[in-house]
Design a protein around this motif. Structure first.
Motif, short mmCIF file in Angstrom:
data_model
loop_
_atom_site.label_atom_id
_atom_site.label_comp_id
_atom_site.label_asym_id
_atom_site.label_seq_id
_atom_site.Cartn_x
_atom_site.Cartn_y
_atom_site.Cartn_z
N UNK A 156 0.80 -1.21 0.00
CA UNK A 156 0.00 0.00 0.00
C UNK A 156 0.83 1.26 0.00
N UNK A 210 1.73 1.75 -3.25
CA UNK A 210 0.53 1.98 -4.06
C UNK A 210 -0.01 3.38 -3.95
N UNK A 241 1.92 5.65 -6.36
CA UNK A 241 1.85 5.48 -7.81
C UNK A 241 0.44 5.22 -8.31
N UNK A 242 -0.44 4.69 -7.49
CA UNK A 242 -1.81 4.41 -7.95
C UNK A 242 -2.77 5.22 -7.10
#
Lengths: 236, 493
Positions: A171, A174, A177-178
């Protein structure tokens, strides 16, 4: 947002990530089961902090959601679920014998962290110029150190914490980047983490009832050479 | 909205099981729900073959979350089929254990939830949601694996959960990276179809990384060597109908997610996705073929055979031609129907002799003719003896491989398949036809001469499960053929 403010947020995020890495090391090396859980809670708080800072920095409102979900589930619901499902004994356990001794484990951890740095930086760079920060390499390091925890530990609680720490690591990478993954998905992932805790808690309780230990890592009767498993009577 | 109904049926069944109306109620609800779902998924698959997709799937809010194409329809039908035979088998098999009602309720509730989680994998369109339902399959099946609460079962369940979730952690990073690479390509809808569209614009490094993370992470749950260590334990310790589900369709439905990555990664030139699959596949086939020789437990025998078959499918996909793709999809179908039959047969043998130890079972055919002949039939079918189903697909794969000129890989595959044939048949042959005084297990296990008769529902399930194994060996019905061809087509860009 002014440059100064952005810089401040960046440095604060870097601080959160650095502390996150420290907690990962702590989880690998702490013998006391309860200490492991406390480190995990600290780690989750740092993850929430990093999410909130990134949200502020990039005006990504949904990262506040991630922070909130982390604040509610991991420090509050996870320990509560563990108390409900698993035997009280798992907290007080202290691991005297790990698979590897602590200095060796920490050396491997260090190597993994360095490896994660060299893997994570190009990854973050490939995602775009705005993603270069400590989140990706430290997230990858968190993932790897969580996996290491799973391989060197034998007690139930540290193993569970290792699993959750892997997810935390994924996470942390994450959220940088997301960023726009969507709230529904985040919520689903958080719920999933709780189901993990519940199921593993139930399993640990069953192991303690039927086998009489919480050192689940020491169960090793199923193999090819021993031929023991074939003797087991079942169902009837 | 047929897909939503398909997903709701097992959830409703799980809730109905909780209503305290006795033992027959729980098994009855489960069987009826499974049959209903088989009909529904069959109808959906026929629609897909005929190109008549429900309109909601094309536009509107649904397509963001739910998508059905040839590949997903194929997997859905397989899950529903095995769930049906396993539910029928459960009726008699679980009754045999004289379990408390509470325990039986736990079984059926979990069974239906597990079926739900598997059905959700091919239905959801968004990759991260697919990841979540993959996690759910682990969590819903964990308590089924540990169901018997023996030391071995608990150990198996623990290993299963820890290793699967560890893999899932790695895969999660993969899916997040996948999302990031889509954002880097300028965005789009984060669904399988949307990803295929934007794939050529994605940064190769990110896409490759995410592919590898997903292959390794989910490969753990598929049981690919060297991440397979939990699989023989979990797939042998669970109650036999659950083993049929785990080995027959759970592995395949996870493999489905990996296969979904193929058309995406192929957009990157020089990504070597096929090579990765070929290597992991051959490694799995070879490793399990040799391990089969030294197994002591006949349920583990079939579990290792699952590792082998997952390897065969991956190898076939890695071989790359469209013909091999067809073979791979055919193998998916044949493995599911055959492996579920094998575990029903193994369960029947277990009921008859009450031990899983190969060495202490001799002359099974005299103790229980049904279990004995089923075990031999299952063994022959799963190892690819002609003219049964698996032979057809393995033959298709090897022929396609040779046509591609990949002689080394295809040759290795053929050799491993032959070794696995002997590995399985040597053990089963001794168990079924061996003389009672043959083997070291004799003094431990008194030869029981009394005939044993299986519960009626087990016999019914065995016959039902044997039908596709026999039929698919000689004849592939036209709709199924077209469905397999459609599924194979989705493997390439």
């Amino acid at each position: 947002m002014s440059d100064g403010a952005a810089q401040l947020l960046d440095s604060l995020d870097a601080l959160a990530c650095g502390l996150f890495l420290l907690t990962s090391f702590g989880i690998v090396a702490t013998r006391q089961a309860r200490g492991c859980l406390q480190l995990f809670i600290a780690q989750s708080l740092l993850l929430a902090a990093s999410a909130a800072l990134l949200g502020l920095r990039f005006h990504a409102a949904h990262l506040y959601g991630v922070a909130l979900v982390n604040l509610v589930t991991k420090p509050i619901i996870v320990p509560w679920l563990l108390r409900k499902t698993s035997p009280a004994g798992i907290y007080t356990r202290r691991e005297v014998e790990q698979v590897l001794n602590i200095p060796v484990t920490l050396t491997i951890s260090l190597a993994l962290a360095i490896f994660a740095y060299f893997v994570g930086i190009p990854l973050a760079r490939a995602a775009g110029p705005q993603f270069v920060g400590p989140n990706v390499p430290i997230g990858v390091a968190g993932l790897l150190l969580g996996a290491l925890t799973l391989t060197v530990r034998r007690e139930a609680l540290p193993l569970l914490v290792g699993l959750l720490a892997m997810e935390n690591g994924a996470f942390l990478a994450g959220i940088s980047i997301a960023r726009d993954l969507g709230m529904l998905v985040e919520l689903a992932i958080a719920t999933d983490g709780l189901v993990i805790v519940f199921i593993m808690g139930v399993l640990v309780r069953a192991v303690q009832q039927h086998v009489g230990t919480t050192a689940v890592g020491e169960l090793a009767s199923l193999r090819e050479s021993g031929g023991q498993s074939g003797d087991a009577e079942v169902t009837t | 909205m047929i897909v939503v109904v398909i997903l709701l049926v097992p959830v409703v069944a799980a809730l109905l099981v909780l209503v305290p109306l006795g033992r027959r109620w729980m098994s009855g609800v489960t069987v009826v729900a499974s049959i209903a779902n088989l009909v529904l998924t069959g109808a959906l698959a026929l629609d897909v073959v005929a190109g008549r997709l429900p309109r909601e799937l094309h536009d509107g809010g649904w397509s963001r979350w739910i998508a059905i194409d040839g590949l997903s329809a194929l997997i859905l039908v397989l899950i529903a089929l095995v769930a049906t035979t396993a539910a029928i088998y459960s009726v008699g098999y679980m009754e045999h254990g004289h379990l408390a009602v509470r325990k039986l309720r736990l079984y059926y509730a979990n069974y239906n939830l597990f079926v739900f989680s598997m059905l959700a994998i091919p239905s959801v369109a968004e990759p991260t949601l697919a990841w979540i339902v993959v996690e759910l399959t682990t969590l819903c099946s964990a308590l089924l694996v540990s169901f018997e609460n023996t030391r071995e079962a608990l150990e198996a369940a623990w290993k299963y959960v820890v290793l699967s979730l560890m893999g899932a952690g790695i895969a999660l990073l993969g899916f997040l990276t996948l999302f990031a690479s889509m954002q880097a390509a300028g965005g789009g809808t984060y669904t399988w179809a949307g990803l295929v569209e934007v794939a050529p614009r994605m940064p190769p490094l990110l896409l490759q990384t995410s592919f590898l993370l997903i292959l390794i992470g989910l490969g753990t749950k598929v049981g690919l060597v060297p991440m397979h260590t939990w699989l023989p334990d979990a797939h042998s310790q669970a109650p036999s109908p659950v083993c049929a589900l785990l080995s027959g369709v759970e592995t395949t439905s996870i493999l489905y997610v990996v296969l979904r990555m193929l058309p995406i990664i192929e957009a990157v030139p020089g990504a070597h996705a096929a090579t990765w699959m070929l290597v992991l596949g051959l490694l799995s086939v070879g490793f399990s073929a040799f391990l089969l020789l030294q197994v002591h437990d006949y349920k583990r025998l079939f579990a290792f055979s699952t590792v082998e078959h997952m390897g065969i499918i991956l190898t076939a996909v890695g071989l790359g031609a469209s013909a091999a793709g067809y073979g791979a999809m055919q193998q998916v179908v044949n493995h599911s129907v055959t492996k579920s039959f094998c575990f029903f047969a193994a369960g029947a043998a277990l009921l008859a002799v009450r031990t899983r130890d190969i060495a202490s079972v001799r002359g099974l055919i005299r103790r229980s003719p049904v279990a004995g002949s089923a075990l031999i039939f299952g063994g022959l079918a799963i190892t690819g003896a002609p003219p049964l189903a698996v032979f057809m697909s393995e033959f298709a794969i090897i022929r396609a491989g040779l046509a591609q000129g990949k002689y080394v890989a295809t040759g290795l595959l053929a050799v491993f398949i032959v070794i696995a044939f002997f590995g399985i048949m040597i053990h089963l042959n001794r168990m079924v036809f061996g003389a009672d005084d043959d083997g070291p297990g004799n003094e431990r296990h008194e030869p029981e001469t009394a005939k044993f008769s299986l519960p009626a529902s087990c016999n019914v399930a065995l016959v039902l499960a044997a039908v596709p194994v026999l039929v698919l060996g000689v004849y592939v019905p036209e709709p199924l053929h077209r469905l397999i061809a459609m599924a194979a087509a989705t493997l390439t860009r």
